[in-house]
Design an enzyme around this catalytic site. Structure first.
Site, PDB file in Angstrom:
ATOM      1  CE  LYS A 162      -5.039 -19.466   7.363  1.00  0.00           C
ATOM      2  NZ  LYS A 162      -6.052 -18.776   8.118  1.00  0.00           N
ATOM      3  NE  ARG A 179      -7.526 -13.913   3.438  1.00  0.00           N
ATOM      4  CZ  ARG A 179      -6.270 -14.367   3.409  1.00  0.00           C
ATOM      5  NH1 ARG A 179      -6.004 -15.643   3.614  1.00  0.00           N
ATOM      6  NH2 ARG A 179      -5.269 -13.533   3.178  1.00  0.00           N
TER       7      ARG A 179
HETATM    8  N1  PMM Z   1      -5.633 -15.964   7.141  1.00  0.00           N
HETATM    9  C1  PMM Z   1      -4.545 -15.307   6.730  1.00  0.00           C
HETATM   10  C2  PMM Z   1      -4.605 -13.937   6.412  1.00  0.00           C
HETATM   11  N2  PMM Z   1      -5.764 -13.263   6.497  1.00  0.00           N
HETATM   12  N3  PMM Z   1      -8.044 -13.246   6.998  1.00  0.00           N
HETATM   13  C3  PMM Z   1      -9.129 -13.872   7.412  1.00  0.00           C
HETATM   14  N4  PMM Z   1     -10.275 -13.192   7.525  1.00  0.00           N
HETATM   15  N5  PMM Z   1      -9.131 -15.192   7.738  1.00  0.00           N
HETATM   16  C4  PMM Z   1      -8.008 -15.944   7.671  1.00  0.00           C
HETATM   17  O1  PMM Z   1      -8.070 -17.134   8.000  1.00  0.00           O
HETATM   18  C5  PMM Z   1      -6.821 -15.296   7.245  1.00  0.00           C
HETATM   19  C6  PMM Z   1      -6.879 -13.912   6.900  1.00  0.00           C
HETATM   20  C7  PMM Z   1      -3.250 -16.027   6.633  1.00  0.00           C
HETATM   21  O2  PMM Z   1      -3.181 -16.738   5.434  1.00  0.00           O
HETATM   22  P1  PMM Z   1      -2.235 -16.289   4.202  1.00  0.00           P
HETATM   23  O3  PMM Z   1      -0.899 -15.900   4.800  1.00  0.00           O
HETATM   24  O4  PMM Z   1      -2.121 -17.512   3.357  1.00  0.00           O
HETATM   25  O5  PMM Z   1      -2.890 -15.151   3.509  1.00  0.00           O
END
Ligand code: PMM
Length: 439
Positions: A208, A248
């Site tokens: 991030k 994640r």
């Molecule tokens: N961050 C992203 C997408 N989905 N879901 C959860 N539960 N927690 C998060 O911090 C989260 C998520 C955005 O990150 P990406 O675009 O790199 O997938």
């Protein structure tokens, strides 16, 4: 042990992997590669949530995620679907997904709670203050930890009112969602307010922007997203030490390796801040012991028969907790161990609380309470119902259930039942403490 959720964005525009897996075949191959790297669950998303991202049509989202969810599920892989839409969630569940990862915490689609309640699946409630296009306008907090915990508490209450059970829920502070870098660091530095919710925690820091800012060049240019994996892994280790249920991440292999080191060194069994204070390295200084409570009695209304629900009866509980108790043994300080007085209060609250039909369910709730303390490595509960309505002479009816700390795919889907609360600490262990901050 903390589980690893591998990110699989089937989108053209996600922050670090946008466009790489938009093709279904490439997405499935990448999901399989993440599993080969050691992911416990694959999180399939069809709508980017990067700051500023516009929404996509439900049909587009469905077309992106469904074939991937179906193909991975068919191979026995645990799949979550990253969606805010109830219709997409329902279709993904039908295609084999077992977890709904809802970054809106149920706010974006009022129908989501019903879909989750009907399916009985796990539901990640992430902290959210609005869609990606505008979310950074809402990044204002007086006390970000307290406010995120309070807003998540509201989401949990709404879910429970809609018929979703506590065992289905997972919370996530939503790093980067309506948060500045400073907010993210504050949240990572103190999980204690979130821990009060008593639910498993998912942490999503991977690649991030706040990591890009942390690692920026001297001229201020942020570190590119794909070069933030080492920093992400460091956060995953800290999250695991703080008792996170799962992290994640995009780079699964390095995360799995780092968590294996942590586990081998005993860190994943020693999440207690108190224990770490006594011995900051703490690698060879653990001592296991047993704390037991016998014959804890309370009047409750559990049972299958209507008369049991109406008249109630006495229940008796024996609890046996295997614990890390080296820190307490060395320090002679109650704060360093599980207080059986406090534990008794919590067990009585369950016995006298919401009625359930089966002793098994009751025992599971009691085991979950025990495992909520990170120093408890395993818990065995026996529930006695000496006055069970049987037309025979008998002395006692009992059910015994054991729960071990640790997580696995079964636990992720709730079919082992005993690990839900296990991954939270309640003794004040947190990343800030691990970094030596006062909390
Ligand atoms: N961050 C992203 C997408 N989905 N879901 C959860 N539960 N927690 C998060 O911090 C989260 C998520 C955005 O990150 P990406 O675009 O790199 O997938």
């Amino acid at each position: 042990m903390t589980s690893v959720m591998g990110v699989l964005n089937v989108t053209p525009d996600s922050l670090s992997d946008g466009g790489r897996y938009l093709d279904t075949v490439a997405a499935i191959e990448h999901g399989l590669a993440l599993v080969a790297d050691g992911a416990d669950i694959i999180d399939v998303g069809g709508e980017s949530t990067r700051p500023g991202a516009a929404r996509v049509d439900a049909q587009v989202e469905l077309d992106r995620v469904l074939p991937v969810v179906a193909a991975l599920s068919e191979q026995g892989i645990a799949v979550s679907v990253d969606t805010m839409r109830a219709s997409v969630a329902a279709a993904a569940l039908a295609a084999g997904a077992g977890v709904i990862n809802d970054v809106s915490g149920g706010l974006a689609d009022p129908d989501m709670a019903r879909v989750v309640a009907d399916a009985g699946c796990r539901w990640v409630l992430m902290h959210w203050r609005g869609h990606s296009e505008h979310m950074q306008q809402h990044a204002h907090y007086t006390d970000v930890c307290a406010e995120v915990a309070a807003e998540l508490t509201e989401r949990v209450s709404a879910a429970r009112e809609a018929g979703v059970s506590a065992e289905q829920l997972i919370i996530d502070p939503g790093l980067g969602f309506a948060k500045t870098a400073e907010h993210n660091w504050q949240l990572l530095g103190d999980f204690s307010a979130l821990r009060e919710l008593g639910l498993p925690l998912l942490v999503g820091a991977s690649r991030k922007a706040f990591l890009g800012a942390l690692l920026a060049e001297n001229n201020g240019v942020a570190r590119p997203a794909t070069q933030r994996d080492a920093a992400t892994t460091a956060i995953s280790v800290l999250a695991a030490l703080a008792g996170a249920w799962a992290v994640r991440v995009h780079d699964v292999r390095s995360t799995v390796d780092a968590l294996a080191v942590l586990h081998a060194a005993g860190g994943s069994e020693r999440k207690s801040n108190a224990a770490n204070r006594v011995n900051p390295m703490g690698l060879d200084n653990t001592q296991r012991g047993v704390i037991a409570l016998h014959g804890l009695r309370a009047f409750g209304y559990h049972g299958v028969h209507p008369s049991e629900r109406e008249l109630g009866q006495e229940f008796v509980v024996d609890a046996r907790l295997e614990c890390e108790m080296g820190a307490a043994a060395r320090s002679d300080d109650l704060a360093h161990t599980v207080s059986y007085a406090e534990l008794a209060d919590q067990l009585i609250a369950v016995l006298t609380g919401e009625p359930v039909r089966l002793l098994e369910t009751l025992a599971q709730r009691l085991v979950t309470i025990c495992l909520a303390d990170p120093r408890v490595l395993a818990a065995e509960i026996t529930v006695h119902k000496p006055s069970a309505p049987l037309p025979h002479a008998f002395t006692d009816a009992t059910v015994t259930l054991r729960g071990d700390r640790g997580s696995n795919v079964g636990a992720l889907f709730g079919d082992s039942g005993s690990n839900v609360g296990a991954l939270w600490g309640n003794s004040g262990s947190n990343v800030g403490a691990l970094l030596g901050k006062q909390t």
